[in-house]
Design a protein around this motif. Sequence first.
Motif, PDB file in Angstrom:
ATOM      1  N   ALA A  22       0.866  -1.179   0.000  1.00  0.00           N
ATOM      2  CA  ALA A  22       0.000   0.000   0.000  1.00  0.00           C
ATOM      3  C   ALA A  22       0.898   1.222   0.000  1.00  0.00           C
ATOM      4  CB  ALA A  22      -0.900   0.006   1.238  1.00  0.00           C
ATOM      5  N   ASP A  23       0.330   2.342  -0.364  1.00  0.00           N
ATOM      6  CA  ASP A  23       1.107   3.567  -0.245  1.00  0.00           C
ATOM      7  C   ASP A  23       0.196   4.697   0.174  1.00  0.00           C
ATOM      8  OD1 ASP A  23      -0.110   3.483  -2.825  1.00  0.00           O
ATOM      9  OD2 ASP A  23       1.072   5.249  -3.333  1.00  0.00           O
ATOM     10  N   PHE A  24       0.763   5.715   0.789  1.00  0.00           N
ATOM     11  CA  PHE A  24      -0.050   6.841   1.232  1.00  0.00           C
ATOM     12  C   PHE A  24       0.822   8.080   1.257  1.00  0.00           C
ATOM     13  CE2 PHE A  24       1.765   4.922   4.990  1.00  0.00           C
ATOM     14  CZ  PHE A  24       2.192   5.994   5.760  1.00  0.00           C
ATOM     15  N   VAL A  25       0.135   9.194   1.431  1.00  0.00           N
ATOM     16  CA  VAL A  25       0.826  10.477   1.430  1.00  0.00           C
ATOM     17  C   VAL A  25       0.579  11.156   2.765  1.00  0.00           C
ATOM     18  CG1 VAL A  25       0.808  12.772   0.392  1.00  0.00           C
ATOM     19  CG2 VAL A  25       0.680  10.745  -1.051  1.00  0.00           C
ATOM     20  N   ILE A  26       1.631  11.716   3.322  1.00  0.00           N
ATOM     21  CA  ILE A  26       1.458  12.560   4.506  1.00  0.00           C
ATOM     22  C   ILE A  26       1.587  13.999   4.046  1.00  0.00           C
ATOM     23  CG2 ILE A  26       2.444  13.233   6.720  1.00  0.00           C
ATOM     24  CD1 ILE A  26       3.200  10.360   7.176  1.00  0.00           C
ATOM     25  N   TYR A  27       0.574  14.777   4.370  1.00  0.00           N
ATOM     26  CA  TYR A  27       0.600  16.149   3.882  1.00  0.00           C
ATOM     27  C   TYR A  27       0.427  17.126   5.031  1.00  0.00           C
ATOM     28  CZ  TYR A  27      -4.461  15.855   4.361  1.00  0.00           C
ATOM     29  OH  TYR A  27      -5.718  15.687   4.855  1.00  0.00           O
TER      30      TYR A  27
END
Lengths: 283, 421
Positions: free
Chosen positions: B394-399
């Motif tokens: 999985a991948d995700f973004v921290i913003y």
Amino acid sequence: MSVAVRERDLPLRDVQGPSAVGGGSRRFFDLLLLISITDFKKTYYGTVLGYFWSLVRPAVMFSVLLVVFTQIFRLSGVAHYPVLLLLGIVFFTAFQEVTSTAVTSVVANEGIVRKTQFPRLVIPLATVMTGIFNLLLNLIPVFIFILAFGIAPMWTWLLLPLILLALIGVTTAVALILSALYVRFRDVAIIWGVMGTVLLYGSPILYPFDKAPEKVQTALLFNPLTPIFTQSRQWIIDPSAPNAVAAVGGWARFSISVFVYAAICVTAVWIFRREAPRIAEDL
Amino acid sequence: MAVDVSTAAAPAPSPGVAGRSLAIDVRGLEKSFRLPGQKIDSLKERVLHPTISRDFSQLRALDGISFEVNQGEFFGIVGRNGSGKSTLLKVLASIYRADAGLVRMAGRLAPFIELGVGFNMELTARENVQLNGVMMGLTRKEAARRLDAVLDFAELNEFVDLKLKNYSSGMLVRLGFSVMIQADADILLIDEVLAVGDASFQQKCADVFHDLRGSGKTLVLVTHDMNAVDAYCHRAILLDHGQIVHEGNPQEVGRHYLRLNFERGETSSAAQASAGGPAVRLVDIWLEDAAGERTNSVELDDDIRLRAIVEADRDTPAPTFAFLLSNADGVHVFGTATQLKREAGEPDLLAAGSRAKVSARILNPLGSGRYFVDFGVNREHSQTDNVIWVSKAADFVIYGTQAQTGLIALENEFEAVIEDG
Ligand SMILES: Nc1ncnc2c1ncn2[C@@H]1O[C@H](COP(=O)(O)OP(=O)(O)OP(=O)(O)O)[C@@H](O)[C@H]1O
Ligand SMILES: [Mg+2]
């Protein structure tokens, strides 16, 4: 799920898949015209003398052969030999150029064939169109030469279109066969290169039919180009020469050429129709 | 950080197809190719082996494909390399002939296949645009009139008389895409357009897709970019070896796609090889927000909530479950593991056929950026006896918007004041 609403619903229609001609006749002819024009431009783009080159090739060939056959081999007893030779060479170059360009034409247009639903037949036909255009232009200096040679215009010149039709017919058929086969068998290009030489000497161009020895004459009967050259000799150059039927010795022998001609045309349609749907994937 | 493991339900079935009038109807499509290497390329081979054309082995590129696309729908096709996506589009676009099956379509079709619309590289943009217009069914005059619109959209006006072979690859794609959009067809087939092109072009594509969505046009989009499928498509299918292995909403298809990608080749430890396949399969892995909704992004300072569901095909004693986070540069930033939570007396065993849900909440000190999650299961509480290991599952973004840089977001107090005197 949010699907946008359109004003009207379109009817579902069967998709036929790729074919030689599909997609409507106006589109077909527009494409044919467009490709022919761009082909023609492409051929001479980047050359300094442009169209002039399409005259130079037959002219050089003519000069060389004329010297060989009048100065070295001294072919005698043929009325107006130089003009006969010139006319034959212009016809033959047209046939030769169209067919050898056609061999690679489908492959050369790979970018289009692989990405679009393109009526496949357009591609070799465009080569034929370009060839016809060149041929007509080349015939102008040929007729100037004929007049300059001292041959008076005669009414049979009006029959020239019949000869051209016969020439274009067999040229088209051969172009179709070659372009379709080349996609799968790359040897075709090499074989056809050799065939060019065979046909040049194996047609009554450098010599009239009746000057050939008996055995060669028999071989010539199987060449569908033979009637074209013999008949054009009578109609264009020398009214006293025999017509295509008489020259080869009667209808029975004449019909061999006609049969070969017809067989080539039928084969062309058959092969091209069969191969057209698979051309994109076999490229 | 808390990891809890419990048995979870199977995922819900995919939603059905709404009953609108159809734009594309495909039934039982089949297409085989001769296997490479066996293709007969010269007459000599043909003469020497006259019968070989009948018994070469076949590659089934499309193996019984059936689906329907409604008018106005955006339809995604995903799948691994060589799964048959481009072949399918080529059959739809009448470039390849299907061996069997039926294709029906409503309206005019504009294909954009394998990054092109069929250009002749020896010709200029002007000639190609005209040629393509005629191919799309316009007259030669109409096609010439369309030139300006196409060039404006592609922003290539200066290059109108340059031969295409001297175009850059990005410029070619721009021109091709522009030609296709300006053709004003009812059905657009788009293969991989998002892969090339600079940021401004990608934005342009995004705008176009957005505009098209309201216009009633039907779009079939082939891509490897799951975010794009998610963002644009109403529905999607997943192809594998020429078959539809999943059909449904884009998120679900996207997850199946990722799994298909990472399950293969990643799970080849000696133990499984001898036992025939992994003992445990990763069924699903996702990220949740505080409300329990699936998400792809986490705000700076918000917790990272990771969820995974695994199913055991064979008994797996004393399993250990691990998440590993790495950043976009491939640096491992954090890893954590846990064991099965169980009541007293229950065996430490993931039995064959049972499922486990793995949940982790990670207090988030990470800096903004893109992160990847690896997931693994070990046996016998061992560090090395790997049952599965799925990289980038999985991948995700921290913003976030704070004025700070670096790998991690450290608690800090920071001020600047004018010094007196
Ligand atoms: N003309 C052809 N001749 C032989 N094999 C072909 C031909 N076209 C496609 N194939 C084969 O069919 C299979 C499917 O190819 P296809 O191009 O449809 O894959 P794809 O899903 O588009 O892959 P990618 O994601 O890499 O674009 C591949 O194994 C390919 O080698
Ligand atoms: Mg592809």
